[in-house]
Write a protein that holds these residues in place. Structure first.
Motif, PDB file in Angstrom:
ATOM      1  N   ASP A   1       0.844  -1.193   0.000  1.00  0.00           N
ATOM      2  CA  ASP A   1       0.000   0.000   0.000  1.00  0.00           C
ATOM      3  C   ASP A   1       0.881   1.245   0.000  1.00  0.00           C
ATOM      4  O   ASP A   1       1.915   1.302   0.681  1.00  0.00           O
ATOM      5  CB  ASP A   1      -0.892   0.028   1.241  1.00  0.00           C
ATOM      6  N   VAL A   2       0.493   2.263  -0.771  1.00  0.00           N
ATOM      7  CA  VAL A   2       1.244   3.516  -0.842  1.00  0.00           C
ATOM      8  C   VAL A   2       0.335   4.637  -0.349  1.00  0.00           C
ATOM      9  O   VAL A   2      -0.720   4.880  -0.933  1.00  0.00           O
ATOM     10  CB  VAL A   2       1.748   3.817  -2.266  1.00  0.00           C
ATOM     11  N   LEU A   3       0.759   5.304   0.715  1.00  0.00           N
ATOM     12  CA  LEU A   3      -0.038   6.374   1.321  1.00  0.00           C
ATOM     13  C   LEU A   3       0.519   7.725   0.888  1.00  0.00           C
ATOM     14  O   LEU A   3       1.742   7.926   0.879  1.00  0.00           O
ATOM     15  CB  LEU A   3      -0.014   6.283   2.847  1.00  0.00           C
ATOM     16  N   GLY A   4      -0.370   8.615   0.555  1.00  0.00           N
ATOM     17  CA  GLY A   4       0.021   9.954   0.180  1.00  0.00           C
ATOM     18  C   GLY A   4       0.903   9.990  -1.054  1.00  0.00           C
ATOM     19  O   GLY A   4       1.629  10.971  -1.252  1.00  0.00           O
ATOM     20  N   GLY A   5       0.846   8.947  -1.845  1.00  0.00           N
ATOM     21  CA  GLY A   5       1.685   8.883  -3.033  1.00  0.00           C
ATOM     22  C   GLY A   5       3.170   8.865  -2.718  1.00  0.00           C
ATOM     23  O   GLY A   5       3.999   9.103  -3.595  1.00  0.00           O
ATOM     24  N   GLN A   6       3.531   8.530  -1.473  1.00  0.00           N
ATOM     25  CA  GLN A   6       4.929   8.671  -1.055  1.00  0.00           C
ATOM     26  C   GLN A   6       5.417   7.552  -0.147  1.00  0.00           C
ATOM     27  O   GLN A   6       6.574   7.142  -0.235  1.00  0.00           O
ATOM     28  CB  GLN A   6       5.090  10.009  -0.326  1.00  0.00           C
ATOM     29  N   TYR A   7       4.547   6.996   0.716  1.00  0.00           N
ATOM     30  CA  TYR A   7       4.994   6.068   1.756  1.00  0.00           C
ATOM     31  C   TYR A   7       4.499   4.663   1.433  1.00  0.00           C
ATOM     32  O   TYR A   7       3.293   4.374   1.511  1.00  0.00           O
ATOM     33  CB  TYR A   7       4.481   6.524   3.122  1.00  0.00           C
ATOM     34  N   ARG A   8       5.436   3.787   1.076  1.00  0.00           N
ATOM     35  CA  ARG A   8       5.111   2.416   0.685  1.00  0.00           C
ATOM     36  C   ARG A   8       5.194   1.499   1.904  1.00  0.00           C
ATOM     37  O   ARG A   8       6.250   1.368   2.542  1.00  0.00           O
ATOM     38  CB  ARG A   8       6.073   1.932  -0.403  1.00  0.00           C
ATOM     39  N   VAL A   9       4.097   0.837   2.236  1.00  0.00           N
ATOM     40  CA  VAL A   9       4.006   0.007   3.432  1.00  0.00           C
ATOM     41  C   VAL A   9       4.742  -1.310   3.224  1.00  0.00           C
ATOM     42  O   VAL A   9       4.620  -1.952   2.167  1.00  0.00           O
ATOM     43  CB  VAL A   9       2.536  -0.267   3.791  1.00  0.00           C
ATOM     44  N   GLU A  10       5.526  -1.709   4.264  1.00  0.00           N
ATOM     45  CA  GLU A  10       6.167  -3.023   4.242  1.00  0.00           C
ATOM     46  C   GLU A  10       5.501  -4.003   5.189  1.00  0.00           C
ATOM     47  O   GLU A  10       5.575  -5.213   4.980  1.00  0.00           O
ATOM     48  CB  GLU A  10       7.654  -2.893   4.585  1.00  0.00           C
ATOM     49  N   GLY A  11       4.869  -3.498   6.259  1.00  0.00           N
ATOM     50  CA  GLY A  11       4.165  -4.403   7.154  1.00  0.00           C
ATOM     51  C   GLY A  11       4.108  -3.864   8.565  1.00  0.00           C
ATOM     52  O   GLY A  11       4.819  -2.918   8.924  1.00  0.00           O
ATOM     53  N   PRO A  12       3.247  -4.457   9.431  1.00  0.00           N
ATOM     54  CA  PRO A  12       3.144  -4.018  10.823  1.00  0.00           C
ATOM     55  C   PRO A  12       4.357  -4.458  11.642  1.00  0.00           C
ATOM     56  O   PRO A  12       4.915  -5.534  11.412  1.00  0.00           O
ATOM     57  CB  PRO A  12       1.867  -4.691  11.314  1.00  0.00           C
ATOM     58  N   VAL A  13       4.738  -3.619  12.553  1.00  0.00           N
ATOM     59  CA  VAL A  13       5.881  -3.919  13.418  1.00  0.00           C
ATOM     60  C   VAL A  13       5.407  -4.276  14.820  1.00  0.00           C
ATOM     61  O   VAL A  13       5.793  -5.286  15.392  1.00  0.00           O
ATOM     62  CB  VAL A  13       6.858  -2.727  13.458  1.00  0.00           C
ATOM     63  N   THR A  14       4.574  -3.413  15.396  1.00  0.00           N
ATOM     64  CA  THR A  14       4.049  -3.649  16.741  1.00  0.00           C
ATOM     65  C   THR A  14       2.831  -2.767  16.914  1.00  0.00           C
ATOM     66  O   THR A  14       2.410  -2.071  15.990  1.00  0.00           O
ATOM     67  CB  THR A  14       5.106  -3.322  17.806  1.00  0.00           C
ATOM     68  N   HIS A  15       2.236  -2.807  18.073  1.00  0.00           N
ATOM     69  CA  HIS A  15       1.116  -1.918  18.361  1.00  0.00           C
ATOM     70  C   HIS A  15       1.428  -1.128  19.613  1.00  0.00           C
ATOM     71  O   HIS A  15       2.090  -1.616  20.540  1.00  0.00           O
ATOM     72  CB  HIS A  15      -0.190  -2.687  18.547  1.00  0.00           C
ATOM     73  N   GLY A  16       1.001   0.138  19.622  1.00  0.00           N
ATOM     74  CA  GLY A  16       1.158   0.968  20.800  1.00  0.00           C
ATOM     75  C   GLY A  16      -0.124   0.962  21.603  1.00  0.00           C
ATOM     76  O   GLY A  16      -0.976   0.083  21.451  1.00  0.00           O
ATOM     77  N   GLY A  17      -0.250   1.974  22.465  1.00  0.00           N
ATOM     78  CA  GLY A  17      -1.444   2.028  23.297  1.00  0.00           C
ATOM     79  C   GLY A  17      -2.702   2.263  22.491  1.00  0.00           C
ATOM     80  O   GLY A  17      -3.777   1.839  22.886  1.00  0.00           O
ATOM     81  N   LEU A  18      -2.586   2.953  21.356  1.00  0.00           N
ATOM     82  CA  LEU A  18      -3.775   3.283  20.581  1.00  0.00           C
ATOM     83  C   LEU A  18      -3.700   2.860  19.124  1.00  0.00           C
ATOM     84  O   LEU A  18      -4.711   2.875  18.447  1.00  0.00           O
ATOM     85  CB  LEU A  18      -4.021   4.805  20.629  1.00  0.00           C
ATOM     86  N   GLY A  19      -2.540   2.526  18.631  1.00  0.00           N
ATOM     87  CA  GLY A  19      -2.491   2.265  17.206  1.00  0.00           C
ATOM     88  C   GLY A  19      -1.416   1.296  16.777  1.00  0.00           C
ATOM     89  O   GLY A  19      -0.418   1.103  17.474  1.00  0.00           O
ATOM     90  N   TRP A  20      -1.685   0.646  15.619  1.00  0.00           N
ATOM     91  CA  TRP A  20      -0.664  -0.191  15.004  1.00  0.00           C
ATOM     92  C   TRP A  20       0.463   0.688  14.476  1.00  0.00           C
ATOM     93  O   TRP A  20       0.240   1.795  13.989  1.00  0.00           O
ATOM     94  CB  TRP A  20      -1.257  -0.995  13.840  1.00  0.00           C
ATOM     95  N   ILE A  21       1.671   0.173  14.552  1.00  0.00           N
ATOM     96  CA  ILE A  21       2.846   0.846  14.001  1.00  0.00           C
ATOM     97  C   ILE A  21       3.318   0.027  12.810  1.00  0.00           C
ATOM     98  O   ILE A  21       3.559  -1.184  12.927  1.00  0.00           O
ATOM     99  CB  ILE A  21       3.985   0.954  15.040  1.00  0.00           C
ATOM    100  N   TYR A  22       3.438   0.673  11.649  1.00  0.00           N
ATOM    101  CA  TYR A  22       3.853  -0.003  10.424  1.00  0.00           C
ATOM    102  C   TYR A  22       5.211   0.532   9.977  1.00  0.00           C
ATOM    103  O   TYR A  22       5.515   1.715  10.158  1.00  0.00           O
ATOM    104  CB  TYR A  22       2.853   0.247   9.291  1.00  0.00           C
ATOM    105  N   LEU A  23       5.987  -0.334   9.371  1.00  0.00           N
ATOM    106  CA  LEU A  23       7.196   0.100   8.681  1.00  0.00           C
ATOM    107  C   LEU A  23       6.825   0.442   7.250  1.00  0.00           C
ATOM    108  O   LEU A  23       6.133  -0.333   6.566  1.00  0.00           O
ATOM    109  CB  LEU A  23       8.253  -1.009   8.692  1.00  0.00           C
ATOM    110  N   ALA A  24       7.285   1.628   6.820  1.00  0.00           N
ATOM    111  CA  ALA A  24       7.073   2.043   5.438  1.00  0.00           C
ATOM    112  C   ALA A  24       8.368   2.647   4.917  1.00  0.00           C
ATOM    113  O   ALA A  24       9.309   2.905   5.679  1.00  0.00           O
ATOM    114  CB  ALA A  24       5.922   3.036   5.335  1.00  0.00           C
ATOM    115  N   ARG A  25       8.407   2.839   3.594  1.00  0.00           N
ATOM    116  CA  ARG A  25       9.577   3.445   2.953  1.00  0.00           C
ATOM    117  C   ARG A  25       9.148   4.724   2.255  1.00  0.00           C
ATOM    118  O   ARG A  25       8.116   4.757   1.555  1.00  0.00           O
ATOM    119  CB  ARG A  25      10.193   2.483   1.932  1.00  0.00           C
ATOM    120  N   ASP A  26       9.942   5.768   2.446  1.00  0.00           N
ATOM    121  CA  ASP A  26       9.668   7.048   1.805  1.00  0.00           C
ATOM    122  C   ASP A  26      10.260   6.995   0.404  1.00  0.00           C
ATOM    123  O   ASP A  26      11.484   7.075   0.217  1.00  0.00           O
ATOM    124  CB  ASP A  26      10.291   8.181   2.619  1.00  0.00           C
TER     125      ASP A  26
END
Length: 752
Positions: free
Chosen positions: A136-161
């Motif tokens: 998935d590419v967000l904002g035409g700039q950030y390509r998702v590689e996958g989830p890393v962990t979750h915080g108190g309120l949200g999933w944290i994903y690794l992406a590439r700029d």
């Protein structure tokens, strides 16, 4: 201006443009001129132990540099952190509907929890399934590689700029997209945090939307959380060995630096815990900013971890005029003190897991944590800068005691004390030394501590607090009256200072405690009446001695050497040499130029016949120290002094004569009275050793103190001449007669 609503990015070498969103369309960052603009500093400068002069903020700036380093933790390849099988939190979460907060996503019995479903109480939907997938590419700039962990309120994903050579970034979304609280917190993060720019706080780069969900774009921190350090296995994995107390002090200073930065911008962090600090390389990052809120925000629901919060936040009685929180109960009312409390509880967890440091330094750390979490909020640190200043001092104490390396730093709350308080050991014996009865042998070195009335006016003086000018004037009057010996006037000035502050503040004000301790020392620990106890809100039967008040100052300022110096003196005076030496060493190891601590150690070591240990301390006094000459003179006297029937050796006399040649006596005059008195003392000691058969004259070398031919006859002639010269300088006729009589007794027998 390059176009409508855009400007050039000012972060070289980026060629991009800052759009109306406030972010660069190429590097995704805010302009440097915006993110680094100075902000208003909102510091608490109330009087008492919780206030600190504004200059203390400079300590915080130094806390992250210089020698306060951390072990280098290896940084993993971000791709190795991707979770191939992301699961919801094992303990579930609260329902996201306002007013409900029922647990959802919790398994029952042996059945795993469902990742999606409905609240069993209100039927509000929930979903803990990651919303982003690889590619998935967000904002035409950030390509998702996958989830890393979750915080108190949200999933944290690794992406590439993709616009910055696939530089790794983190995307933070929501665990439960239906959670209204999480949506509000995410909006708060977007509003507050994109303007933050601090090296120890995770940086928010951008904000992008994807299928009606907003995501924060953050710098990717590839490190390990401090949570791993609470176990030996985690310490070995992260640090390659045990966690040391000085590491915890560095963590604390850097965390407090980040907290101070937030406070200066009118923000509170609210959710500090080991999980929310990442150690990467040789630095830290405070992450998970979902709980950040405005200092004056008393309405929004907080993101908190109850075990780290103070009792007044958890158990505060509801205010009838206060609107209830969603679902009933009360809303937390967070303050700066809340943040400092959570930092202290975080550090306490790490201290418990760390290798114990030197005993007195470990005690200092405990005092710091106790003050930051004191039941009465008036006793706590008021600012992160104030707490960090003391923690910085504790780090110096730990490091200097562990390594032997000095770490000198000027105090921000005490003026330097110049008096070495050597109690006569660092000065030539006065004329009274020679006026004893003729049949009494020369006394041993006087190892008694200096008299308390002298110590009371020679210890360091507190720097007045700028926010309390009235009490500061009265404390200055108290100190001046002490110096003049006007103890009643000093007592009255101290009482007026307490009355100006009021009991609630005065009983926690370390400056009041310090002057009270000095006054009691000067009075011999005698109390006149209960007026001071009443002014401090103490019971009528409470009559603590000076040592109690200095101990209270040490509780308030555990990183300062001055209260430890006072405690060392009190322990020495109470015949507790081990406790006294520990306190003196904590001061002297940090600053070898501190003469009061050095001479205290020397007296204690001589008291247990450790002449070599005493000489070692005196020899380490640096040449630039104001009491270097006193230390050198003390070395001469220690070398030639007797301890009971134990005489000095021939090597002691050689060392004494070598040292004497470099002494600056009588202002540099070669024939002054100080040199004559020292010559008499050394000659008398040598003559006593020769007459007792402990030394043979052939073992003694000629020199400035023993003359060219140090046999028994020559020693007698030289001592006689010195005593007669002292008689010529006598203050009274009786002194003159006594000195002449002593000279006649030591003169050699006639050869005829």
């Amino acid at each position: 201006m390059t176009g409508s609503g855009t400007t050039r990015c000012d972060r070289p070498p980026c060629p991009g443009e800052v759009t109306a969103t406030g972010y660069c369309d190429t590097c995704g960052r805010r302009p440097a001129a915006v993110s680094t603009a100075p902000a208003r500093r909102d510091r608490d400068t109330r009087p008492g132990p919780t206030g600190t002069p504004p200059r203390a903020s400079a300590v915080l700036a130094r806390a992250t540099g210089g020698e306060m380093t951390l072990p280098d933790v290896s940084v993993l390849d971000p791709s190795e952190l991707i979770d191939a099988d992301p699961r919801l939190p094992s303990d579930g979460r609260k329902c996201g509907k306002d007013g409900c907060r029922e647990p959802v996503g919790v398994g029952y019995g042996d059945q795993p929890a469902a990742p999606t479903g409905y609240c069993p109480r209100c039927r509000h939907p929930y979903s803990f399934v990651p919303q982003l997938h690889r590619g998935d590419v967000l904002g035409g700039q950030y390509r998702v590689e996958g989830p890393v962990t979750h915080g108190g309120l949200g999933w944290i994903y690794l992406a590439r700029d993709t616009r910055l050579d696939d530089h790794p970034v983190a995307l933070k979304g929501l665990i439960n997209a239906h959670d209204a609280t999480a949506l509000r917190v995410a909006e708060a993060e977007r509003r507050f945090l994109t303007a933050l720019d601090h090296p120890d706080i995770v940086r928010i780069i951008n904000f992008v939307s994807w299928r009606d969900t907003g995501y924060l774009v953050m710098e990717f921190v590839s490190g390990r959380s401090l949570r791993e350090l609470v176990t030996p296995a985690g310490q070995e994995r992260l640090l390659g060995g045990p966690l040391r107390l000085e590491h915890v002090a560095v963590y604390g200073c850097r965390i407090l630096d980040a907290i101070d930065y937030l406070h200066g911008r009118g923000l509170l962090y609210c959710d500090m815990k080991p999980d929310n600090v990442i150690h990467h390389g040789d630095r830290i990052k405070v992450i998970d900013l979902g709980g950040v809120r405005r200092i004056d925000d008393h309405d929004s629901v907080g993101v908190i971890t109850p075990p780290y919060l103070p009792d007044e936040e958890l158990y505060r009685a509801p205010d009838p005029a206060e609107p209830p929180a969603p679902g009933g109960g009360r809303r937390p009312r967070f303050t700066k003190l809340t943040d400092l409390y959570t930092v202290a509880t975080t550090l306490r967890e790490l201290v418990a897991a760390a290798e114990p440091g030197p005993a007195i330094a470990h005690d200092s750390f405990g005092r710091l944590l106790a003050r930051a979490t004191a039941p009465e909020t008036g006793a706590r640190f008021a600012t992160a800068a104030e707490m960090a200043a003391q923690l910085r001092g504790i780090w110096r104490e730990i490091h200097s005691l562990s390594t032997g390396e000095p770490h000198v730093a000027q105090s921000t709350v005490f003026s330097p004390g110049a008096d070495p308080l050597h109690a006569g050991l660092g000065a030539v014996p006065p004329p009274d030394h020679w006026l004893r009865p003729p049949d009494r042998p020369a006394p041993d070195l006087d190892l008694a501590p200096p008299p308390p009335e002298r110590v009371a006016v020679r210890l360091p003086v507190p720097i007045p607090h700028p926010a309390a000018p009235g009490p500061a004037r009265e404390l200055h009057t108290c100190a001046t009256s002490l110096a003049l010996g006007a103890l009643d006037a000093a007592e009255q000035a101290l009482l007026r200072a307490c009355q100006l502050l009021g009991p609630a503040v005065a009983r926690h004000d370390w400056r009041i405690a310090w002057h009270r301790g000095l006054l009691l020392l000067a009075k011999g620990d005698v109390h006149d009446d209960g007026a001071m106890q009443r002014a401090l809100g103490m019971g009528p039967g409470a009559r603590p001695r000076a040592r109690h008040w200095f101990d209270a100052v040490c509780d308030a300022l555990p990183g300062e050497p001055a209260p430890k110096l006072a405690l060392g003196y009190c322990a020495e005076r109470a015949a507790e040499p081990e406790a006294a030496e520990r306190a003196y060493l904590a001061v002297w190891r940090r600053d070898p130029t501190d003469g009061a601590a050095a001479f205290g150690i020397v007296r204690i070591r001589l008291g247990r016949d450790d002449r070599a240990g005493a000489l070692d301390v005196l020899d380490r006094v640096p040449a630039h120290a104001p009491h270097h000459g006193a230390a050198r003179l003390a070395m001469v006297r220690v070398h030639v002094g007797w301890r009971g029937e134990q005489p000095p050796t021939a090597e002691d006399f050689r060392a004494a004569q070598r040292l004497t040649s470099a002494l600056s006596l009588d202002g540099g005059h070669p024939e002054g009275e100080e040199r004559v008195r020292l010559t008499a003392e050394v000659g008398a000691s040598a003559l006593r050793a020769v007459a007792a058969g402990a030394l043979i004259p052939e073992e003694l070398d000629p020199g400035p103190l023993l003359g060219d031919r140090p046999d028994e006859r020559a020693l007698r002639e030289r001592l006689e001449a010195a005593l007669r010269e002292l008689a010529e300088r006598a203050r009274t006729r009786e002194e003159h007669a006594a000195l002449i009589d002593r000279a006649n007794r030591v003169r050699p027998w006639s050869r005829f």
